[in-house]
Design a protein around this motif. Structure first.
Motif, PDB file in Angstrom:
ATOM      1  N   LEU A 137       0.764  -1.401  -0.042  1.00 12.53           N
ATOM      2  CA  LEU A 137      -0.002   0.124   0.236  1.00 12.53           C
ATOM      3  C   LEU A 137       0.715   1.399  -0.084  1.00 12.53           C
ATOM      4  N   LYS A 138       1.997   1.356   0.690  1.00 14.73           N
ATOM      5  CA  LYS A 138       3.060   2.292   0.720  1.00 14.73           C
ATOM      6  C   LYS A 138       3.419   2.646  -0.649  1.00 14.73           C
ATOM      7  N   GLN A 139       3.944   1.569  -1.314  1.00 12.82           N
ATOM      8  CA  GLN A 139       4.161   1.794  -2.881  1.00 12.82           C
ATOM      9  C   GLN A 139       3.086   2.133  -3.679  1.00 12.82           C
ATOM     10  N   MET A 140       1.841   1.745  -3.251  1.00 15.27           N
ATOM     11  CA  MET A 140       0.605   2.248  -4.330  1.00 15.27           C
ATOM     12  C   MET A 140       0.588   3.817  -4.334  1.00 15.27           C
ATOM     13  N   GLU A 141       1.095   4.281  -2.977  1.00  8.36           N
ATOM     14  CA  GLU A 141       0.850   5.972  -2.881  1.00  8.36           C
ATOM     15  C   GLU A 141       1.750   6.589  -4.152  1.00  8.36           C
ATOM     16  N   GLN A 142       2.647   5.971  -4.565  1.00  8.86           N
ATOM     17  CA  GLN A 142       3.890   6.250  -5.673  1.00  8.86           C
ATOM     18  C   GLN A 142       3.561   5.887  -6.852  1.00  8.86           C
ATOM     19  N   THR A 143       2.823   4.905  -7.175  1.00  8.76           N
ATOM     20  CA  THR A 143       2.718   3.992  -8.395  1.00  8.76           C
ATOM     21  C   THR A 143       1.331   3.651  -8.714  1.00  8.76           C
ATOM     22  N   SER A 144       0.885   3.677 -10.036  1.00 10.07           N
ATOM     23  CA  SER A 144      -0.359   3.200 -10.436  1.00 10.07           C
ATOM     24  C   SER A 144      -0.099   1.704 -10.997  1.00 10.07           C
ATOM     25  N   TYR A 145      -0.817   0.820 -10.581  1.00  9.11           N
ATOM     26  CA  TYR A 145      -0.774  -0.596 -11.090  1.00  9.11           C
ATOM     27  C   TYR A 145      -1.842  -1.066 -11.874  1.00  9.11           C
ATOM     28  N   GLU A 204      -1.566  18.914 -16.974  1.00  9.15           N
ATOM     29  CA  GLU A 204      -2.563  18.747 -18.074  1.00  9.15           C
ATOM     30  C   GLU A 204      -2.103  17.875 -19.335  1.00  9.15           C
ATOM     31  N   LEU A 205      -0.981  18.153 -19.425  1.00  3.21           N
ATOM     32  CA  LEU A 205      -0.363  17.179 -20.733  1.00  3.21           C
ATOM     33  C   LEU A 205       0.077  15.845 -20.171  1.00  3.21           C
ATOM     34  N   PHE A 206       0.859  15.671 -18.992  1.00 11.67           N
ATOM     35  CA  PHE A 206       1.147  14.388 -18.523  1.00 11.67           C
ATOM     36  C   PHE A 206       0.498  13.500 -17.538  1.00 11.67           C
ATOM     37  N   GLY A 207      -0.612  14.489 -16.945  1.00 10.96           N
ATOM     38  CA  GLY A 207      -1.236  13.990 -15.948  1.00 10.96           C
ATOM     39  C   GLY A 207      -0.400  14.115 -14.535  1.00 10.96           C
ATOM     40  N   HIS A 208      -1.037  13.450 -13.330  1.00 11.78           N
ATOM     41  CA  HIS A 208      -0.313  13.719 -12.237  1.00 11.78           C
ATOM     42  C   HIS A 208      -0.944  12.513 -11.004  1.00 11.78           C
ATOM     43  N   THR A 209      -0.043  12.332 -10.075  1.00  8.30           N
ATOM     44  CA  THR A 209      -0.441  11.297  -9.145  1.00  8.30           C
ATOM     45  C   THR A 209      -1.157  12.073  -8.007  1.00  8.30           C
ATOM     46  N   LYS A 210      -1.757  11.217  -7.293  1.00 14.05           N
ATOM     47  CA  LYS A 210      -2.532  11.768  -6.060  1.00 14.05           C
ATOM     48  C   LYS A 210      -1.345  12.447  -5.295  1.00 14.05           C
ATOM     49  N   GLY A 211      -1.869  13.383  -4.590  1.00 13.99           N
ATOM     50  CA  GLY A 211      -0.695  14.440  -3.922  1.00 13.99           C
ATOM     51  C   GLY A 211       0.492  14.905  -4.357  1.00 13.99           C
ATOM     52  N   ALA A 212       0.640  14.957  -5.802  1.00 17.65           N
ATOM     53  CA  ALA A 212       1.635  15.242  -6.420  1.00 17.65           C
ATOM     54  C   ALA A 212       1.990  16.976  -6.251  1.00 17.65           C
ATOM     55  N   PHE A 213       0.692  17.578  -6.019  1.00 16.63           N
ATOM     56  CA  PHE A 213       0.812  19.027  -5.494  1.00 16.63           C
ATOM     57  C   PHE A 213      -0.360  19.594  -4.782  1.00 16.63           C
TER      58      PHE A 213
END
Length: 448
Positions: A41-49, A213-222
């Motif tokens: 789960l900790k890794q899932m905060e950084q990577t989408s599977y 907008e172009l490349f997308g973002h992860t949760k919590g990226a900013f």
């Protein structure tokens, strides 16, 4: 493409974990392995599977709880459960909780391969349908290119030829000439016509927002990134991405765009995972990019990468014979909204002789204004040009020539005055970003 599929395997039995991870990597997947649910789960905060493979019986957090937590983070992730003989009922409960399928240990690796493929097909079909629904809301693919002038016919013939290739296309032309229509024509006449056409104005957003907008973002990226988001490059997969006003793109983002053009690879903001898509890039600019390179505002290597194929859209004043056709087209369009009107012969003549610094976009606004302001069935010149015209507003053979900069300055002043110096509205009418308008006001020394 297996190399773009992200998988996560969670099993507290280290030997089985390593064996499965190595086998899946040999198959070409990107695989992460963890011995506990908390680590996963900790890794899932950084990577989408895309795919998860979880053992049900694990100390601490078991596979069922991990499944539920995974679905909260990535609802579209497909999960395959691994179970012992005595826990088949638990595996069935897991499927009710959202698992795709389960295998009983010791499992057959060939059977696992089949289930993985089916899970991927389900996920990809769901994402394709979702992407196309999003695209349908964005694009509105219907378009018409009006005109019979030889310059326009030559441009359209060249566009048809370039559409058959897969290389980037650079479209040059003044604001309001219809560069996006030409970009849509490139897409429509290509083999990608049944796939998405996604457009974005490179000068309309701040740098960090444009990258997201172009490349997308992860949760919590900013701040404000409360969930992960796909970028437009992913939404345009197998289709066409149109970058308008490419000359206004920040230099730091130009570097990332160049890398994407060369490899088709990118990273979402806040993510280390490398992703790959198949996109045809079409860019447009109303600037002289060679001059921007000399000023240090545009990367030369990006310019050469974009300038493989170039289309130049002529300004409206260079195809005057198309003005009556375009005027009739816009008149019909606005009649449906506001009621029936006609253009008087004097109005058609005035329009034909007007120099149109705002090009086709300006003609559209003028016709709409005439339909709205005319008190009679016929639209007269004063309905379209309420502030009157001076000699510099017309194209005439015996008129002293003025520079393009002077034409642009005069037009900006005219639109500012008509908009009562509302700069946001002026930028919309001119078809440029607010930032670009402020730059031009400063460059030309325009004051109220």
């Amino acid at each position: 493409m297996k190399e773009s599929v992200q998988m996560i395997v969670v099993d507290d039995e280290q030997d089985l974990l390593q064996l499965l991870v190595q086998r899946l990597k040999r198959k070409g997947y990107q695989v992460s392995g963890f011995a506990s649910g908390h680590e996963a789960l900790k890794q899932m905060e950084q990577t989408s599977y895309d795919i998860g493979i979880y053992d049900i019986k694990m100390p601490g957090m078991d596979g069922i709880e991990l499944l539920r937590e995974s679905k909260k983070r990535s609802p579209n992730m497909e999960v395959i459960m691994l179970t012992g003989h005595g826990t088949v009922e638990t595996a069935i409960d897991a499927m009710k909780s959202g698992a795709y399928d389960y295998l009983t240990k010791p499992y057959n690796l060939a059977e696992l391969d089949v289930i993985i493929q089916k899970a991927l097909e389900k996920k990809q079909l769901f994402e394709e349908n979702k992407r196309l629904k999003e695209v349908m809301q964005i694009e509105g693919m219907q378009f018409e290119i009006i005109g019979e002038h030889p310059k326009l016919k030559m441009l359209l013939e060249m566009t048809k030829r370039l559409a058959q290739s897969h290389v980037p296309v650079l479209i040059e032309g003044e604001s309001g000439t219809g560069k996006e229509l030409i970009a849509r024509a490139v897409h429509t006449w290509s083999e990608r016509s049944n796939q998405p056409f996604i457009a974005i104005n490179s000068g309309a957003l701040m740098e960090n927002l444009l990258e997201s907008e172009l490349f997308g973002h992860t949760k919590g990226a900013f701040t404000g990134a409360v969930s992960e988001k796909k970028g437009l490059v992913e939404m345009a997969h197998k289709g066409t991405l149109f970058l308008d006003e490419i000359g206004e793109m920040p230099l730091s983002l130009q570097v990332k765009l160049l890398r994407f053009l060369e490899s088709g690879e990118f990273r979402r903001v806040g993510e280390n995972q490398l992703r790959r898509v198949d996109v045809r890039l079409v860019a447009a600019t109303n600037r002289n990019l060679e001059e921007e390179i000399e000023k240090g505002n545009f990367r030369e290597d990006l310019y050469f990468r974009l300038n493989v194929m170039k289309l130049v859209v002529p300004p409206l004043r260079e195809r005057k014979s198309d003005i009556p056709l375009l005027a009739a087209y816009f008149l019909k369009k606005y009649q449906q909204r506001y009621g029936r009107k006609e253009l008087s012969p004097a109005t058609i003549e005035a329009l034909t002789n007007y120099h149109f610094p705002g090009n086709v976009r300006e003609l559209s606004h003028l016709i709409e204004r005439g339909v709205l302001l005319s008190s009679n069935e016929k639209i007269e010149p004063q309905d379209i040009f309420p502030h009157g015209l001076n000699k510099n507003d017309f194209i005439a053979e015996d008129l002293a020539l003025i520079s393009l900069d002077e034409v642009e300055k005069n037009h900006i002043i005219r639109v500012l005055e008509q908009c009562d110096w509302n700069k946001t509205r002026t930028a919309q009418i001119l078809g440029i970003s607010l930032r670009n308008l402020y730059r031009k006001i400063e460059t030309y020394g325009i004051e109220r």
